[in-house]
Design a protein around this motif. Structure first.
Motif, PDB file in Angstrom:
ATOM      1  N   THR A  96       0.838  -1.210   0.000  1.00  0.00           N
ATOM      2  CA  THR A  96       0.000   0.000   0.000  1.00  0.00           C
ATOM      3  C   THR A  96       0.867   1.251   0.000  1.00  0.00           C
ATOM      4  N   LEU A  97       1.998   1.186   0.695  1.00  0.00           N
ATOM      5  CA  LEU A  97       2.912   2.337   0.713  1.00  0.00           C
ATOM      6  C   LEU A  97       3.586   2.525  -0.643  1.00  0.00           C
ATOM      7  N   GLU A  98       3.875   1.440  -1.309  1.00  0.00           N
ATOM      8  CA  GLU A  98       4.688   1.493  -2.523  1.00  0.00           C
ATOM      9  C   GLU A  98       3.898   1.876  -3.763  1.00  0.00           C
ATOM     10  N   ASN A  99       2.608   1.580  -3.766  1.00  0.00           N
ATOM     11  CA  ASN A  99       1.865   1.692  -5.020  1.00  0.00           C
ATOM     12  C   ASN A  99       0.574   2.479  -4.930  1.00  0.00           C
ATOM     13  N   THR A 100       0.408   3.314  -3.900  1.00  0.00           N
ATOM     14  CA  THR A 100      -0.893   3.958  -3.727  1.00  0.00           C
ATOM     15  C   THR A 100      -0.770   5.465  -3.542  1.00  0.00           C
ATOM     16  N   SER A 101      -1.935   6.064  -3.285  1.00  0.00           N
ATOM     17  CA  SER A 101      -2.000   7.514  -3.119  1.00  0.00           C
ATOM     18  C   SER A 101      -1.338   7.983  -1.840  1.00  0.00           C
ATOM     19  N   LEU A 102      -0.994   7.056  -0.920  1.00  0.00           N
ATOM     20  CA  LEU A 102      -0.259   7.468   0.277  1.00  0.00           C
ATOM     21  C   LEU A 102       1.131   7.974  -0.065  1.00  0.00           C
ATOM     22  N   LYS A 103       1.619   7.525  -1.199  1.00  0.00           N
ATOM     23  CA  LYS A 103       2.944   7.894  -1.696  1.00  0.00           C
ATOM     24  C   LYS A 103       4.045   7.232  -0.873  1.00  0.00           C
ATOM     25  N   LYS A 104       5.062   6.865  -1.572  1.00  0.00           N
ATOM     26  CA  LYS A 104       6.216   6.236  -0.948  1.00  0.00           C
ATOM     27  C   LYS A 104       6.947   7.256  -0.069  1.00  0.00           C
ATOM     28  N   PRO A 105       7.331   6.883   1.159  1.00  0.00           N
ATOM     29  CA  PRO A 105       8.065   7.837   2.016  1.00  0.00           C
ATOM     30  C   PRO A 105       9.355   8.301   1.345  1.00  0.00           C
ATOM     31  N   ASN A 106       9.765   9.519   1.686  1.00  0.00           N
ATOM     32  CA  ASN A 106      10.961  10.103   1.055  1.00  0.00           C
ATOM     33  C   ASN A 106      12.212   9.271   1.295  1.00  0.00           C
TER      34      ASN A 106
END
Length: 821
Positions: free
Chosen positions: A215-225
């Motif tokens: 979910t972190l890698e491929n969604t609207s949450l966006k990957k952390p910096n």
């Protein structure tokens, strides 16, 4: 055998009922010691039972980071985000490598209600992690619904614990929850793919919502910096490993060091060092340097200290029992003589007296079991929520109490049993059993035991005074800033509309009860720390230091009344253009006078930033820690904390209440969907010392109990002395001695014991207090009056205890006492 035990029981019961006062005192003293021991056992056992259920837990470790910046050491429970996946690919010696990421901060969860247009809202949800099935497998969660292999593979998949599933979907069973949806922060729609049982054991893995890492890698949450960044360590990026059998932690640490060196890009000018260590799972609950997911850690030294307190209180109860039993022996001497004359052996008498002690201890233990829930409720403020007392479901308590009964019976009863059973029938029946008893070895032992009691009691009294003195010092010391009548709160971190905070700022300035408002990153003293490396070239050498950073508007130093020693305040700016530095940083840079630092340039983030001014030092954290180098600057985008100075209270004391009401109204007008959570700055400062305040409360209780038990011991000794000196007292009265002279004669021996105990207690107390104060960089003095006060308090208590019995003995009719003798 049964007949013999019936006889022992009948004799014991008759003896106890005949001497109700002594029985009550003995039971009370033992019950206090056993109650304290039981409560402390529950607390210590609770903490040491954490995370003992994981399979092969002795091979599970957390990988942590240790940084050294210019001699300053920092600890972080996290690692670089790419480290976990890279270890999986390139290193060996692991049965499992489990990276996961905590979702820090409060999360809003929305659950659509079936067949209704409304949505259930759950604000401030925490304990959410981004993980895969390996974390659930490592900890040992049991699946109720869903598949362990597929429930966390795809984006938007979420696994709930059973309690969370019931919270969000109260009308549905675990299997019915599968496929349902919920929303995180109104933006991310997730589908429930599994439900696991809540962990029934004590654990620091208290997560209740597991979102797939995809979910972190491929969604609207966006990957952390920092997702692919080897140069950034974040406490949210956690990594656990299970080592293969026979693999040493040191071998793995060397492998990780080589891996980090391979991928970490080193700046030639960066002289800091980074090490990665393996923290055993058994250490996670106790290591405050790394923390444990926003939960309080336990302190092993504190737990051992509590065990020592329990041992001392139990020892006092045992000493008290011995003294009272031997003091009462004169009334049982003829009974012993007659029983020996009738054929009782010494072994039988010893067993009889031990049985009496056992029965007393057993009754005291039953009383303790009844008192324990009351004590736990009284101390609920610092008793962990997960600590429960239930004999039916905690067999360890029964084993502990049984062991305690045996130990106390032997410690308390063996010596009196040997002494009492050793009386010679001929001397006893001739009333000569106590001739010259005051000079015997037994008398000296009783006095020694009493001295020991008063040593312990006086150490407790002195320690309590010192801890209270340090807490008062900590709360009242000038920390270098104003802390009274200041309220602060944070705006919504996820709010993307920059103008909102300025609209609220204007509204707050218009509140009549508000004196001043400032926007900042955090208050002057805070547990939140933002620091980085800064450099300064003085023409000869480069000075590099790790410097704490705070950001605020131009009102910041005015509102908190930070003293400007040289230069000017910084200008308001969207980006950092100039610094205020503290006096400590000025000295690190080599400036003897604050004015010398003004105008000099500091390198920060590859930018040259001028020093606008120097402020006086203030404590950025509690008094446990030293003042660190610090810069203050204006950086609008990082200023989300509203600091509000309130006007003084009016005569009726309603100004602050009115102000907070108006502040909340203004807040709701700008942030209608957010909760208004505010704090008084001085109250947050006081929270720094909650642990010390808990220690102070415990010490007060322990001191009270120690003094009470010691007084009972003293009472026992004075009863014993007045009993064996009855004839002497009668003779002295016949010869003209006054009541005051007799009271003085008897009391001076006991007061000398208290004085001797003071001589022993003072250096012990000083050593312990001095060691405890080393936890504070800024600390109070160990004043002479602490020892004097402790000694005087103990003497007054001793006089009060002695008074009743000595006066009673002194005013007794000498004719009656001489006739009795």
């Amino acid at each position: 055998m049964i007949t013999m035990f019936k006889s022992y029981f009948a004799i014991t019961l008759r003896t106890l009922l005949k001497n109700k006062v002594f029985t009550a005192i003995n039971i009370s003293g033992l019950a206090i010691g056993i109650s304290a021991s039981l409560v402390i056992y529950l607390l210590v056992n609770y903490h040491f039972s954490f995370d003992k259920f994981e399979k092969d837990g002795d091979r599970i470790y957390r990988v942590v980071s240790v940084f050294n910046f210019s001699g300053e050491v920092y600890h972080n429970s996290g690692v670089t985000a790419p480290m976990g996946p890279t270890i999986k690919k390139e290193l060996t010696g692991f049965d499992a490598v489990v990276p996961f990421r905590t979702w820090d901060g409060d999360v809003k969860i929305s659950v659509p209600v079936a067949d209704k247009k409304e949505t259930m809202i759950f604000k401030k949800q925490r304990k959410i992690v981004f993980a895969d099935e390996e974390l659930l497998d490592l900890v040992g969660y049991q699946w109720i619904a869903g598949s362990a292999k597929t429930s966390l593979q795809e984006p938007y998949q979420t696994v709930l614990t059973e309690s969370s599933a019931k919270l969000y979907f109260p009308q549905l069973s675990a299997t019915q929850v599968i496929g349902k949806s919920l929303y995180f922060n109104d933006t991310v729609r997730a589908t429930i793919s599994g439900v696991v049982k809540d962990i029934e054991y004590n654990t620091d893995f208290t997560f209740n919502t597991f979102v797939s890492k995809a979910t972190l890698e491929n969604t609207s949450l966006k990957k952390p910096n920092d997702w692919n960044n080897w140069n950034s360590t974040n406490g949210a990026s956690q990594l656990y490993v299970k080592l293969s059998k026979g693999t040493s932690p040191q071998h793995i640490e060397r492998q990780i060091a080589g891996l980090y060196k391979k991928y970490h890009k080193t700046d030639p000018d960066d002289h800091s060092t980074t090490n990665h260590l393996l923290q055993p799972l058994s250490d996670v609950h106790f290591n405050a340097e790394y923390g444990v997911y926003d939960q309080p850690t336990a302190s092993i030294p504190t737990l051992y200290g509590l065990l020592a307190v329990a041992a001392f209180l139990l020892l006092l109860g045992c000493i008290n029992f011995i003294n009272l039993t031997t003091a009462h022996a004169s009334q049982r001497a003829k009974e012993i003589g007659i029983r020996k004359t009738m054929g009782s052996s010494k072994k039988q008498l010893v067993f009889q007296f031990l049985f009496e002690t056992f029965l007393l201890t057993f009754i005291a233990t039953l009383l303790s079991v009844g008192l324990t829930p009351v004590i736990l409720k009284a101390f609920s403020g610092f008793i962990p929520e997960g600590l429960h007392f239930n004999i039916a479901t905690q067999p360890g308590i029964i084993i502990f109490l049984a062991t305690l009964i045996i130990v106390v019976t032997v410690l308390s009863g063996f010596y009196p049993a040997i002494i009492l059973s050793g009386y010679k029938p001929v001397l006893v029946l001739k009333n000569q059993a106590y001739n010259n008893t005051g000079k015997t070895r037994s008398a000296w032992l009783r006095k020694s035991l009493t001295v020991s009691q008063f040593v312990i009691a006086q150490v407790f009294i002195m320690a309590t005074i010192l801890v209270s003195k340090q807490i008062s010092y900590s709360l009242n010391k000038d920390m270098g800033f104003k802390k009274d009548a200041i309220v602060y709160f944070n705006s919504n971190f996820y709010d993307t509309v920059t103008s909102h905070k300025y609209i609220l700022l204007d509204k707050l300035k218009a509140v009549p009860e508000v004196e001043m408002v400032s926007l900042s990153s955090n208050p002057p003293s805070s547990n939140s720390t933002w620091s980085g490396t800064m450099k300064y070239k003085d023409g000869k050498k480069e000075i590099e230091a790790d410097v704490q950073q705070k950001f605020g508007d131009t009102n910041y130093i005015k509102l908190y009344q930070l003293q400007l020693l040289a230069g000017n305040n910084f200008m308001q700016s969207d980006t950092v253009r100039e610094f205020l530095i503290n006096k400590t940083y000025a000295r690190v840079l080599g400036f003897q006078q604050p004015q010398q630092a003004v105008g000099k340039m500091i390198t920060w983030s590859d930018k040259q930033i001028p020093i606008a001014g120097v402020v006086a030092d203030f404590n950025q954290k509690s008094l446990h820690q030293p003042i660190k180098p610090l810069v203050i600057a204006s950086w609008n985008t990082n200023e989300r904390t509203f600091n509000i100075a309130l006007k003084p209270q009016n005569a009726s004391g309603t100004t602050w209440k009115t102000a907070i009401g108006k502040i909340e109204k203004a807040f709701k007008e700008v942030y209608p969907n957010d909760d208004f959570d505010y704090s008084f700055f001085d109250e947050d400062i006081a929270k720094y010392y909650q642990a010390e305040q808990h220690i102070s409360s415990l010490l007060m209780w322990a001191t009270g109990l120690a003094v009470f038990i010691s007084s009972l011991g003293l009472l026992g000794l004075v009863i014993y002395t007045t009993t064996v000196r009855t004839k002497e007292i009668g003779v002295r009265k016949v010869l003209g001695a006054s009541v005051s002279q007799i009271v003085t004669l008897i009391s001076k021996d006991f007061l000398s014991l208290v004085a001797f105990a003071f001589i022993i207690a003072a250096p012990i107390a000083w050593f312990g207090m001095n060691k405890w104060l080393q936890n504070f960089v800024y600390r109070t003095e160990i004043s002479w009056w602490i020892f004097v006060t402790g000694g005087i308090i103990m003497i007054l208590i001793a006089l009060f205890t002695l008074g009743f019995q000595t006066i009673k003995a002194a005013i007794q009719n000498p004719v009656k006492s001489l006739k009795t003798e």
